[in-house]
Design a protein around this motif. Sequence first.
Motif, PDB file in Angstrom:
ATOM      1  N   ARG A 397       0.818  -1.212   0.000  1.00  0.00           N
ATOM      2  CA  ARG A 397       0.000   0.000   0.000  1.00  0.00           C
ATOM      3  C   ARG A 397       0.853   1.263   0.000  1.00  0.00           C
ATOM      4  NH1 ARG A 397      -4.280  -2.064   4.591  1.00  0.00           N
ATOM      5  NH2 ARG A 397      -5.723  -3.166   3.206  1.00  0.00           N
ATOM      6  N   ASN A 398       2.131   1.129   0.325  1.00  0.00           N
ATOM      7  CA  ASN A 398       3.000   2.306   0.372  1.00  0.00           C
ATOM      8  C   ASN A 398       3.193   2.925  -0.998  1.00  0.00           C
ATOM      9  OD1 ASN A 398       3.232   1.552   3.030  1.00  0.00           O
ATOM     10  ND2 ASN A 398       5.460   1.501   3.058  1.00  0.00           N
ATOM     11  N   THR A 399       3.626   2.126  -1.957  1.00  0.00           N
ATOM     12  CA  THR A 399       3.933   2.633  -3.307  1.00  0.00           C
ATOM     13  C   THR A 399       3.139   1.931  -4.389  1.00  0.00           C
ATOM     14  OG1 THR A 399       5.732   1.040  -3.611  1.00  0.00           O
ATOM     15  CG2 THR A 399       6.307   3.161  -2.606  1.00  0.00           C
ATOM     16  N   GLY A 400       2.519   0.805  -4.071  1.00  0.00           N
ATOM     17  CA  GLY A 400       1.817   0.035  -5.087  1.00  0.00           C
ATOM     18  C   GLY A 400       2.713  -0.870  -5.903  1.00  0.00           C
ATOM     19  N   ILE A 401       4.013  -0.806  -5.679  1.00  0.00           N
ATOM     20  CA  ILE A 401       4.944  -1.616  -6.468  1.00  0.00           C
ATOM     21  C   ILE A 401       4.871  -3.066  -5.995  1.00  0.00           C
ATOM     22  CG2 ILE A 401       7.352  -1.993  -7.100  1.00  0.00           C
ATOM     23  CD1 ILE A 401       7.836   0.978  -6.589  1.00  0.00           C
ATOM     24  N   LEU A 402       4.519  -3.949  -6.896  1.00  0.00           N
ATOM     25  CA  LEU A 402       4.503  -5.377  -6.617  1.00  0.00           C
ATOM     26  C   LEU A 402       5.570  -6.016  -7.481  1.00  0.00           C
ATOM     27  CD1 LEU A 402       0.648  -6.050  -6.530  1.00  0.00           C
ATOM     28  CD2 LEU A 402       2.168  -5.445  -4.647  1.00  0.00           C
ATOM     29  N   SER A 403       6.699  -6.261  -6.878  1.00  0.00           N
ATOM     30  CA  SER A 403       7.830  -6.774  -7.619  1.00  0.00           C
ATOM     31  C   SER A 403       8.796  -7.409  -6.636  1.00  0.00           C
ATOM     32  CB  SER A 403       8.491  -5.627  -8.404  1.00  0.00           C
ATOM     33  OG  SER A 403       9.510  -6.101  -9.232  1.00  0.00           O
ATOM     34  N   SER A 404       9.965  -7.767  -7.111  1.00  0.00           N
ATOM     35  CA  SER A 404      10.953  -8.424  -6.266  1.00  0.00           C
ATOM     36  C   SER A 404      12.254  -7.646  -6.265  1.00  0.00           C
ATOM     37  CB  SER A 404      11.220  -9.844  -6.761  1.00  0.00           C
ATOM     38  OG  SER A 404      10.042 -10.625  -6.722  1.00  0.00           O
ATOM     39  N   CYS A 405      13.027  -7.805  -5.207  1.00  0.00           N
ATOM     40  CA  CYS A 405      14.357  -7.222  -5.189  1.00  0.00           C
ATOM     41  C   CYS A 405      15.329  -8.219  -4.578  1.00  0.00           C
ATOM     42  CB  CYS A 405      14.379  -5.885  -4.450  1.00  0.00           C
ATOM     43  SG  CYS A 405      13.965  -5.950  -2.715  1.00  0.00           S
ATOM     44  N   LEU A 406      16.519  -8.219  -5.112  1.00  0.00           N
ATOM     45  CA  LEU A 406      17.578  -9.116  -4.694  1.00  0.00           C
ATOM     46  C   LEU A 406      18.516  -8.375  -3.758  1.00  0.00           C
ATOM     47  CD1 LEU A 406      18.911 -11.939  -5.236  1.00  0.00           C
ATOM     48  CD2 LEU A 406      20.262 -10.788  -7.001  1.00  0.00           C
ATOM     49  N   VAL A 407      18.820  -8.967  -2.614  1.00  0.00           N
ATOM     50  CA  VAL A 407      19.699  -8.326  -1.643  1.00  0.00           C
ATOM     51  C   VAL A 407      20.731  -9.333  -1.166  1.00  0.00           C
ATOM     52  CG1 VAL A 407      17.866  -6.771  -0.867  1.00  0.00           C
ATOM     53  CG2 VAL A 407      18.282  -8.913   0.367  1.00  0.00           C
ATOM     54  N   GLY A 408      21.809  -8.828  -0.582  1.00  0.00           N
ATOM     55  CA  GLY A 408      22.787  -9.688   0.044  1.00  0.00           C
ATOM     56  C   GLY A 408      22.394  -9.988   1.475  1.00  0.00           C
ATOM     57  N   ILE A 409      22.868 -11.099   2.002  1.00  0.00           N
ATOM     58  CA  ILE A 409      22.548 -11.451   3.382  1.00  0.00           C
ATOM     59  C   ILE A 409      23.753 -12.106   4.037  1.00  0.00           C
ATOM     60  CG2 ILE A 409      21.513 -13.645   2.633  1.00  0.00           C
ATOM     61  CD1 ILE A 409      19.633 -13.382   5.087  1.00  0.00           C
ATOM     62  N   ASN A 410      24.034 -11.681   5.246  1.00  0.00           N
ATOM     63  CA  ASN A 410      25.090 -12.265   6.063  1.00  0.00           C
ATOM     64  C   ASN A 410      24.415 -12.819   7.313  1.00  0.00           C
ATOM     65  OD1 ASN A 410      27.173 -12.773   7.907  1.00  0.00           O
ATOM     66  ND2 ASN A 410      28.442 -11.104   7.141  1.00  0.00           N
ATOM     67  N   PHE A 411      24.051 -14.092   7.280  1.00  0.00           N
ATOM     68  CA  PHE A 411      23.297 -14.670   8.389  1.00  0.00           C
ATOM     69  C   PHE A 411      24.065 -14.676   9.705  1.00  0.00           C
ATOM     70  CE2 PHE A 411      20.168 -16.652   5.427  1.00  0.00           C
ATOM     71  CZ  PHE A 411      19.028 -16.162   6.061  1.00  0.00           C
ATOM     72  N   PRO A 412      25.369 -14.990   9.708  1.00  0.00           N
ATOM     73  CA  PRO A 412      26.073 -14.995  11.000  1.00  0.00           C
ATOM     74  C   PRO A 412      26.083 -13.634  11.697  1.00  0.00           C
ATOM     75  CG  PRO A 412      27.330 -16.225   9.375  1.00  0.00           C
ATOM     76  CD  PRO A 412      26.223 -15.540   8.631  1.00  0.00           C
ATOM     77  N   LYS A 413      25.907 -12.549  10.922  1.00  0.00           N
ATOM     78  CA  LYS A 413      25.855 -11.213  11.522  1.00  0.00           C
ATOM     79  C   LYS A 413      24.465 -10.591  11.427  1.00  0.00           C
ATOM     80  CE  LYS A 413      30.763 -10.197  10.869  1.00  0.00           C
ATOM     81  NZ  LYS A 413      31.771  -9.281  10.277  1.00  0.00           N
ATOM     82  N   MET A 414      23.483 -11.401  11.022  1.00  0.00           N
ATOM     83  CA  MET A 414      22.085 -10.958  10.962  1.00  0.00           C
ATOM     84  C   MET A 414      21.948  -9.646  10.203  1.00  0.00           C
ATOM     85  SD  MET A 414      20.032 -13.101  12.441  1.00  0.00           S
ATOM     86  CE  MET A 414      20.949 -14.585  11.998  1.00  0.00           C
ATOM     87  N   ARG A 415      22.541  -9.592   9.016  1.00  0.00           N
ATOM     88  CA  ARG A 415      22.607  -8.325   8.294  1.00  0.00           C
ATOM     89  C   ARG A 415      22.224  -8.523   6.831  1.00  0.00           C
ATOM     90  NH1 ARG A 415      28.162  -5.975   9.121  1.00  0.00           N
ATOM     91  NH2 ARG A 415      27.311  -5.586  11.206  1.00  0.00           N
ATOM     92  N   PHE A 416      21.342  -7.654   6.357  1.00  0.00           N
ATOM     93  CA  PHE A 416      20.996  -7.584   4.939  1.00  0.00           C
ATOM     94  C   PHE A 416      21.689  -6.361   4.346  1.00  0.00           C
ATOM     95  CE2 PHE A 416      17.738 -10.103   6.883  1.00  0.00           C
ATOM     96  CZ  PHE A 416      17.385 -11.040   5.932  1.00  0.00           C
ATOM     97  N   TYR A 417      22.026  -6.422   3.065  1.00  0.00           N
ATOM     98  CA  TYR A 417      22.744  -5.303   2.454  1.00  0.00           C
ATOM     99  C   TYR A 417      22.468  -5.252   0.955  1.00  0.00           C
ATOM    100  CZ  TYR A 417      26.011  -9.155   1.482  1.00  0.00           C
ATOM    101  OH  TYR A 417      26.558 -10.353   1.097  1.00  0.00           O
ATOM    102  N   ASP A 418      22.752  -4.095   0.375  1.00  0.00           N
ATOM    103  CA  ASP A 418      22.570  -3.908  -1.064  1.00  0.00           C
ATOM    104  C   ASP A 418      23.717  -4.566  -1.825  1.00  0.00           C
ATOM    105  OD1 ASP A 418      20.188  -2.046  -1.507  1.00  0.00           O
ATOM    106  OD2 ASP A 418      21.300  -0.981   0.061  1.00  0.00           O
ATOM    107  N   LEU A 419      23.396  -5.066  -3.016  1.00  0.00           N
ATOM    108  CA  LEU A 419      24.408  -5.664  -3.883  1.00  0.00           C
ATOM    109  C   LEU A 419      24.890  -4.632  -4.886  1.00  0.00           C
ATOM    110  CD1 LEU A 419      22.570  -9.039  -4.519  1.00  0.00           C
ATOM    111  CD2 LEU A 419      24.538  -8.665  -3.020  1.00  0.00           C
ATOM    112  N   ASP A 420      26.207  -4.478  -4.984  1.00  0.00           N
ATOM    113  CA  ASP A 420      26.768  -3.490  -5.909  1.00  0.00           C
ATOM    114  C   ASP A 420      26.338  -3.763  -7.341  1.00  0.00           C
ATOM    115  OD1 ASP A 420      29.919  -3.319  -4.109  1.00  0.00           O
ATOM    116  OD2 ASP A 420      28.024  -2.251  -3.820  1.00  0.00           O
ATOM    117  N   GLU A 421      26.181  -5.037  -7.666  1.00  0.00           N
ATOM    118  CA  GLU A 421      25.837  -5.359  -9.048  1.00  0.00           C
ATOM    119  C   GLU A 421      24.359  -5.218  -9.333  1.00  0.00           C
ATOM    120  OE1 GLU A 421      25.905  -9.357  -6.810  1.00  0.00           O
ATOM    121  OE2 GLU A 421      26.912  -7.417  -6.783  1.00  0.00           O
ATOM    122  N   PHE A 422      23.599  -4.814  -8.273  1.00  0.00           N
ATOM    123  CA  PHE A 422      22.151  -4.693  -8.462  1.00  0.00           C
ATOM    124  C   PHE A 422      21.799  -3.232  -8.688  1.00  0.00           C
ATOM    125  CE2 PHE A 422      17.919  -5.788  -8.479  1.00  0.00           C
ATOM    126  CZ  PHE A 422      17.167  -5.142  -7.522  1.00  0.00           C
TER     127      PHE A 422
END
Length: 454
Positions: A397-422
């Motif tokens: 409901r925020n933007t109406g965008i229904l799509s997907s995004c790919l992100v990086g994840i570091n599970f041992p540090k419980m951290r999500f991050y942006d991918l430079d190639e994305f």
Amino acid sequence: MIDNVENAIIQTMLTNGDYFTKVFPHLNKTHFQQIENIELYDKVKAYYDEYQVKPTAKEIGLSLKNIKQDNLKASVIGHFKFLMTSDKIYNIQFMVDETEKYVQKMEFTKAILEGADAVQNDKDLTPIYGMLGDALKINFDDDLGLVFNNDLERRLTYYKRKIQGMNTGVKALDKMLGGGFMKKTLNIIASVSHGGKSSVLAHFAAHRTLQGDCGLYYTLEMSEEETTRRIDANILDIDMNLFKTTPDEEFERKFDGVKNSLGTLVIKEYPAGTLDVLKIESHMNEFYMKYNKKPDYICVDYLTLMKSTRANLTGHNTYSYYKLISEELHGFAKKYDLPLITCSQINRSGYGNRDAGMENVSDSIGIAQTADTFCILVRTKELDEENKAVFNFVKNRNTGILSSCLVGINFPKMRFYDLDEFPEDSIGNGSVESGSFANTSKFDFGEDVDGMFD
């Protein structure tokens, strides 16, 4: 220190004009039980009846010399000084809400006691029904709402406002959300069992704590210590599997490096099936009384481990029961003007399914129907090998965008991050990479989405 509601009512009534205006018309002498508060209320009412304005604390203090009984005078003056020198409550809406509940309780108590007397002495119960009805109708909210004929300026201000959400620290997600999680919204992260749902909450809580925000985090699955371990891993940049071997000096050094910038985060554990919105409200009030702050956001791990305030699971199917809980959480977020982030599970058919949608929601699709944003965290063996994950937005409901995004994840540090190639400009355009994970549909705003949030 103010230790009960009626003391807080008298104190705030004497020190805040907005509060006085909202609550004074609903108060009467019977709402106070302590003799000193009764005397102070009488002085306030007498002053208002004569001058039609709120008295100042100084004016009430001067009027106390007119109390004829010396013992009572000394007691009231001592109590008055205590109220005026105690810490004040600055969240006036909180006090209005607490006063409303207090007055309702007092009126219900009065009706019940008189009803019991009427039954015992075989009196007419009709007046009691009226008293109960009046108690139910107590409402300190005098705002009728937006008046379309008159509130043109309010509408224009809203239409041209800068939309701001509580950012997640991951640009790809923030762009999908229109800046982040919005106030007054229910936001649900769904995944399979052990799919990383709690990791999203831990990442968000850690990020917002580093930004200086206040948050409440309710865990119904893991212990308070285990939840904290995940947040520590993110904030201190330490693999949570290495905590046992990390020297205490290094841990303390890293914490000392960030502690001055940290907000207040309280993590509270409840057994599954015991937490509902009334307990959250009660706990939040305790948090306010201790820290004199209201939370900026709330995380609940997770929705289907909660209980409803309106019904029992016995006699209800899971669709209707969990929809009730999601409605209660949504109403809570609106009432307290904050984003509420929680989790839900998807079924086995959603495991490894890059196109998982609402049909894959376990227990109740009503959960997704109630949410403001609903996204599915998708993991596959191939994605795990590359330390990546996909967020598939199936409701937004925020933007109406229904799509997907790919992100990086570091599970041992419980951290999500942006991918430079994305590339950022591909977010929400129906394509994540060639081969696309996206279920691609979006509203046409007729303008660049980024421009809406400048």
